[in-house]
Design an enzyme around this catalytic site. Structure first.
Site, PDB file in Angstrom:
ATOM      1  NE  ARG A  33       1.609  16.913 -13.183  1.00 51.42           N
ATOM      2  CZ  ARG A  33       1.660  16.273 -11.735  1.00 51.42           C
ATOM      3  NH1 ARG A  33       1.271  15.727 -11.071  1.00 51.42           N
ATOM      4  NH2 ARG A  33       2.570  15.245 -12.530  1.00 51.42           N
TER       5      ARG A  33
ATOM      6  CG  HIS B   7       7.032  10.969 -24.403  1.00 51.69           C
ATOM      7  ND1 HIS B   7       6.113  11.471 -24.879  1.00 51.69           N
ATOM      8  CD2 HIS B   7       7.323  12.367 -23.666  1.00 51.69           C
ATOM      9  CE1 HIS B   7       5.361  11.916 -24.109  1.00 51.69           C
ATOM     10  NE2 HIS B   7       5.919  12.750 -23.260  1.00 51.69           N
TER      11      HIS B   7
ATOM     12  CG  ASN C 295      -1.567  17.074 -20.298  1.00 52.48           C
ATOM     13  OD1 ASN C 295      -0.983  16.468 -19.704  1.00 52.48           O
ATOM     14  ND2 ASN C 295      -3.232  16.987 -19.874  1.00 52.48           N
TER      15      ASN C 295
ATOM     16  CG  HIS D  52       1.942  15.406 -23.450  1.00 52.07           C
ATOM     17  ND1 HIS D  52       2.915  16.475 -23.759  1.00 52.07           N
ATOM     18  CD2 HIS D  52       2.765  14.983 -23.606  1.00 52.07           C
ATOM     19  CE1 HIS D  52       4.142  16.334 -23.342  1.00 52.07           C
ATOM     20  NE2 HIS D  52       3.499  15.442 -22.709  1.00 52.07           N
TER      21      HIS D  52
ATOM     22  CD  GLU E 160       7.696  16.014 -22.386  1.00 46.48           C
ATOM     23  OE1 GLU E 160       7.196  16.871 -22.338  1.00 46.48           O
ATOM     24  OE2 GLU E 160       7.545  15.310 -22.555  1.00 46.48           O
TER      25      GLU E 160
ATOM     26  NE  ARG F 211      -4.287  -1.170   1.594  1.00 40.87           N
ATOM     27  CZ  ARG F 211      -4.406  -3.202   1.821  1.00 40.87           C
ATOM     28  NH1 ARG F 211      -3.661  -3.161   2.860  1.00 40.87           N
ATOM     29  NH2 ARG F 211      -5.372  -3.795   1.644  1.00 40.87           N
TER      30      ARG F 211
ATOM     31  CE  LYS G 164      -0.019  13.963 -14.828  1.00 46.68           C
ATOM     32  NZ  LYS G 164      -0.044  14.507 -16.521  1.00 46.68           N
TER      33      LYS G 164
ATOM     34  CG  HIS H 215       0.562  10.264 -25.350  1.00 49.84           C
ATOM     35  ND1 HIS H 215      -0.485  10.080 -24.874  1.00 49.84           N
ATOM     36  CD2 HIS H 215       1.371  10.610 -25.170  1.00 49.84           C
ATOM     37  CE1 HIS H 215       0.213  10.345 -23.132  1.00 49.84           C
ATOM     38  NE2 HIS H 215       1.444  11.051 -24.140  1.00 49.84           N
TER      39      HIS H 215
ATOM     40  CD  GLU I  69      -3.776  16.166 -16.089  1.00 47.38           C
ATOM     41  OE1 GLU I  69      -2.152  15.852 -16.065  1.00 47.38           O
ATOM     42  OE2 GLU I  69      -3.533  15.769 -17.352  1.00 47.38           O
TER      43      GLU I  69
ATOM     44  CE  LYS J 230       5.421  17.901 -13.809  1.00 50.98           C
ATOM     45  NZ  LYS J 230       6.007  16.575 -14.598  1.00 50.98           N
TER      46      LYS J 230
HETATM   47  N1  GLY Z   1       4.353  15.275 -17.696  1.00 56.37           N
HETATM   48  C1  GLY Z   1       3.113  15.863 -17.358  1.00 56.37           C
HETATM   49  C2  GLY Z   1       2.383  15.295 -16.141  1.00 56.37           C
HETATM   50  O1  GLY Z   1       3.999  15.519 -15.070  1.00 56.37           O
HETATM   51  O2  GLY Z   1       1.584  16.248 -15.930  1.00 56.37           O
END
Ligand code: GLY
Length: 350
Positions: A231, A254, A235, A238, A176, A112, A134, A242, A227, A217
């Protein structure tokens, strides 16, 4: 060494530090000697750095988009169990974004949740994936469909790892970096524009570039950890990116897919009159400056569009697309229908 703080004092204090410097990683790992340590280490990094070969409890992971699976997580969990990992043990993820995401996910569900540390070794993971908690894996075609928000205890960014990074992997991370400038910081855009040669050559300035990305960030994650708003700006590039990764069967990495995605999303924004000519040109110029490929020819248009529609960011009401109407600021378009996206791609061909 420089330090940043990811301030997440909400219901519980999940805050942590990002350390950025050079040549400090072995010392830092030795300092964490109060608990039993387990490592998930990228196989390339493991082979390149003898320091890692002398550690105990190491799981060597051959990271690729195809190994970003629930099966890989299961193998790590079995390794942890068989080697006596307990609730107060710690896991250290050493490698690029895939290692961090997979190992972080394993840490988040083993017993957990056990404490883990991110030690990113690629530019992409330094500036993006190692910060913000994430974690996750792909489910068949869909990227990052399974995962958790689970913050690390600290992020250790040792810039010296970049000395052994391939040019392709390095450029993968630059996309990025450019994203931060386009979405959040016009001055940073100018810095990237004016210093492209030094940055491409990985000169001294790079540390301040990594610092600035982590600073942005950290601020974004502080404001919107899960998000729901800000946040989502991360994207940018993306949604289409993606789909490019999937349609190209992951032959396009990527960062390269995100670069083309940022350009195509900008053209889409221009098509629907949310992005003006000047901004579209600026997006194109900076991507050109770093020699990113801007065109993409579908292998299979239908599966490309399906990938967009089944992106994990999609809602019942449609897809969300991040755009930069002006360099340094972003917007999120919600509820975009796939028909409009189809129409846009038809218009590109005419
Ligand atoms: N890679 C995008 C984020 O961390 O939200």
């Amino acid at each position: 060494m420089q330090k940043l703080f990811v301030d997440l004092k909400k219901d519980v204090d999940d805050s942590y530090e990002i350390h950025i410097g050079r040549g400090f990683i072995s010392e830092k790992i030795d300092e964490l000697n109060q608990k039993s340590k387990f490592f998930v280490i990228d196989s390339n990094v493991y082979n390149l750095y003898p320091f890692f070969q002398n550690l105990q409890n190491v799981y060597v992971f051959e990271a690729s988009e195809k190994s970003k699976t629930i099966e890989s997580v299961e193998k790590i969990l079995v390794f942890l169990k068989n080697n006596g990992c307990l609730r107060d043990s710690i896991l250290l993820a050493v490698g690029g974004g895939i290692v961090g995401d997979v190992a972080g996910f394993a840490a988040s569900i083993y017993m957990r949740g056990i404490d883990y540390y991110q030690i990113p070794t690629t530019l992409l993971s330094m500036v993006d994936s190692s910060v913000g908690g994430k974690t996750g894996v792909n489910l068949y075609e869909t990227k990052n469909l399974i995962g958790t928000f689970y913050q690390p205890k600290a992020v250790f960014i040792d810039m010296d790892f970049l000395n052994t990074l391939s040019d392709e992997e390095y450029k993968n991370g630059l996309a990025e970096v450019i994203k931060y400038a386009l979405m959040f910081d016009e001055k940073f855009y100018s810095l990237l524009d004016e210093n492209s040669k030094e940055i491409e050559d990985r000169q001294e300035i790079l540390e301040s570039v990594v610092y600035r990305c982590c600073e942005i960030k950290a601020k974004v994650v502080k404001e919107d950890e899960k998000e729901h708003g800000l946040r989502m700006f991360l994207n940018f590039g993306h949604t289409f990116g993606h789909a490019i990764e999937i349609d190209s069967n992951h032959t396009i990495k990527h960062g390269f897919a995100v670069a083309t995605g940022m350009y195509l999303e900008t053209l889409f924004g221009h098509y629907i009159k949310k992005v003006n000519d000047e901004t579209a040109l600026k997006v194109k110029n900076i991507l050109n400056k770093y020699s990113f490929e801007l065109k993409y020819s579908f292998l299979n248009e239908e599966s490309f569009l399906r990938a967009i529609a089944s992106d994990k960011k999609a809602r019942q009401s449609g897809i969300s697309v991040a755009l930069t109407p002006k360099v340094g600021s972003g917007i999120i378009l919600k509820g975009v229908g796939i028909d409009l996206i189809k129409e846009f791609f038809v218009s590109l061909r005419s």
